[in-house]
Design an enzyme around this catalytic site. Structure first.
Site, PDB file in Angstrom:
ATOM      1  N   ASP A 111     -26.217   2.756  -3.260  1.00  0.00           N
ATOM      2  CA  ASP A 111     -26.707   3.281  -4.532  1.00  0.00           C
ATOM      3  C   ASP A 111     -25.856   4.461  -4.996  1.00  0.00           C
ATOM      4  O   ASP A 111     -25.583   5.385  -4.219  1.00  0.00           O
ATOM      5  CB  ASP A 111     -28.162   3.710  -4.341  1.00  0.00           C
ATOM      6  N   HIS A 141     -33.406   8.889  -6.535  1.00  0.00           N
ATOM      7  CA  HIS A 141     -32.072   8.507  -6.065  1.00  0.00           C
ATOM      8  C   HIS A 141     -31.407   9.642  -5.288  1.00  0.00           C
ATOM      9  O   HIS A 141     -31.577  10.821  -5.602  1.00  0.00           O
ATOM     10  CB  HIS A 141     -31.193   8.109  -7.257  1.00  0.00           C
TER      11      HIS A 141
END
Length: 561
Positions: free
Chosen positions: A200, A373
């Site tokens: 990610d 995130h």
């Protein structure tokens, strides 16, 4: 004496095929292929940009998967966000592929498939630590922390080594549910050897660490304790932990809770059924009965934190909500940050709420939201634990992917071992090398407009853009089929071009001009309807531009009797 030639051993390889999720936020879908076996990671949507007039959602191009459907062994989902599950119904309309996902994610997928009337899906509930063996692949689910519960990473054992796909994640040591990311398993994988890390990249350009979800809880508790009026709090419906924390604080401060917004109500129903939300008895009040609850005793949890048109908060801000009217004394909390591209929509809603007399608290004012995130330092931890031989940044725009690449370089990974890919690339992974092939698979953005999937392309979008920017001119005329004589018209009308009361003279001049064009037309032009329509369009386009310097769409209708 003849010498025997030694047979050159053919090196095994795995193909990594990103079909969505690179150079963009959303539309995540990656295929991993070994000979005639394929597994898929995620199947999400992205939301339309401002230029995509009338488009509902954007999905990946399934052409390669459909052409190779007999090879597909399974679809593995990392978590329940739309950019990872939203396109599943569209895929299943073409391929009834087995789906593997965590319990809560399966709950969201089931509801989505029911809405799309997808019958008999092959859904398999999996848990962290489970290992699914499909052909030459062995896929292990690993618990991670993100802004939605039950998020997973996957360690995929293949004939050329282990591939780790992180999904979306952050390293939260104090998550709301107390179940931290399984860093120990990542360390074990790193010790055994990781061939490829797919990681990610969303927050790769942000320094430091992403704050824990518990930080938001403390901030919201402090805010609740200072407010005497109604509290309306908007957040992502998928953030089950955030909603649980809001409910907990509401109970602590003696408030009832009401839910507003279809997706919020659906999430609450699913999460309660599966045991992911714990709501004490007599806490929830029906939205239609909130008038019977004192303002100081009410919290409304709503959708619309991104300013989405027709969302619950949007309708509240515009005075169009049936049950909630914003008034002086209300406090609206935006427990989110705008997704890139939504900044203006969110700003408009904040301004409208202020104009209605509400106080508005958002992340610039207080810590009402934290990202799901990983930031730079967390990504360094994952890299250091897994120690991959090869690295491929995923999930992000170019700037995000490049920032993640820089992290890998600073940690000592050789640049030739870092894969810079685009959607549609075919990456061939060997035990000792990796390369991006020249050939590509189809990876266009497929636009969904109502029931139409992929039937709106660049031409239609350009027409819609032209209509939105310059309007339309309609020419209507009736001709004698035998002689070409004008029987009625020409009549000209416009939409989105000019205000008729002020420009009546222009319309009259245009009609006179088109009549002259028809009278000067050759017999061949009058006999060929398509040629005549083109003639009228071309002449009108020049006429309108000369008078207005605008270039509207021109539509000509010719009736011959």
């Amino acid at each position: 004496m003849a010498t025997k030639k030694k047979n050159k051993k053919i090196q095994e390889s795995i193909k990594i095929i990103p079909i969505g999720g690179l150079h963009e936020i959303g539309k995540n879908l990656t295929a991993i292929q070994y000979h005639d076996e394929i597994i898929i990671i995620d199947c999400g949507i992205s939301f339309p940009t401002e230029e995509m007039f009338g488009i509902d959602v954007v999905i990946p191009d399934f052409s390669y998967l459909i052409d190779n459907s007999e090879k597909i062994k399974g679809l593995f989902i990392t978590h329940a966000h739309e950019d990872h599950i939203g396109a599943i119904p569209y895929l299943l309309q073409n391929i009834n592929v087995p789906i593997y996902a965590s319990r809560l994610t399966i709950g969201f997928i089931k509801r989505k498939l029911e809405e799309h009337k997808i019958k008999k899906p092959k859904l398999h509930e999996i848990f962290p630590g489970d290992i699914i063996r499909l052909g030459s692949f062995s896929i292990e689910a690993i618990h991670t922390t993100h802004s939605v519960a039950d998020s997973l990473a996957y360690a995929i054992n293949t004939p050329v080594g282990t591939i780790v796909h992180t999904g979306d994640f952050k390293i939260d040591y104090t998550p709301v549910d107390g179940d931290a990311i399984d860093l120990a398993r990542f360390a074990e994988l790193g010790k055994d050897g990781v061939q490829l890390l797919m990681c990610d990249s969303t927050n790769a350009a942000r320094k430091g660490f992403t704050p824990s979800e518990s930080v938001v809880g403390e901030s919201l508790r402090n805010i609740f304790n200072t407010i005497e009026g109604r509290i309306i709090i908007a957040t992502f419906s998928s953030n089950v932990h955030r909603v649980q924390k809001i409910i907990d604080i509401a109970v602590e401060t003696g408030r009832k809770v009401a839910f507003s917004g279809r997706s919020m109500e659906q999430m609450v129903s699913i999460a309660q059924d599966l045991g992911y939300l714990d709501i004490p008895a007599n806490t929830v009040v029906n939205l239609k009965k909130i008038k019977h609850v004192l303002d100081k005793e009410l919290v409304i949890i709503t959708t619309g934190s991104q300013g989405e048109p027709m969302s619950a908060l949007y309708r509240m801000a515009n005075g169009a909500h049936r049950d909630v009217k914003i008034r002086k004394g209300d406090t609206v909390i935006l427990s989110s940050t705008p997704v890139p591209g939504n900044e203006k929509s969110v700003s408009n809603i904040v301004n409208e709420l202020f104009e209605l007399g509400a106080s508005v608290i958002y992340n610039d004012i207080a810590e009402t939201h934290v990202s799901g995130h990983a930031c730079c330092e967390e990504l360094k931890i994952i890299h250091s634990l897994l120690k991959p031989k090869f690295f491929m940044p995923i999930h992000g725009e170019v700037r995000h992917l490049k920032a993640n690449e820089q992290i890998a370089l600073k940690l000592g990974l050789d640049k030739k071992n870092i894969i810079n890919a685009c959607n549609g690339n075919i990456i061939e992974l060997y035990s000792n090398k990796v390369k991006v092939l020249d050939e590509k698979v189809p990876a266009e953005a497929i636009m969904v407009d109502g029931l139409g999937v992929g039937d709106v392309g660049a031409t239609v979008l350009n027409e819609r853009k032209n209509l939105a920017e310059a309007g339309c001119v309609l020419i209507a005329v009736t001709l004698d089929q035998a002689t070409g004589e004008i029987l009625a018209g020409p009549s000209i009308s416009t939409r989105g071009l000019i205000f008729l009361k002020e420009y009546g003279e222009l319309i009259k001049s245009a009609e006179d001009y088109i009549e002259e064009v028809l009278l000067m037309a050759t017999p061949e032009q009058l006999e060929d309807e398509m040629a005549l329509k083109k003639l009228l369009r071309d002449k009108m386009r020049k006429f309108i531009y000369t008078r207005t310097e605008r270039s509207p769409m021109i539509v000509s209708i010719i009736m011959q009797i």
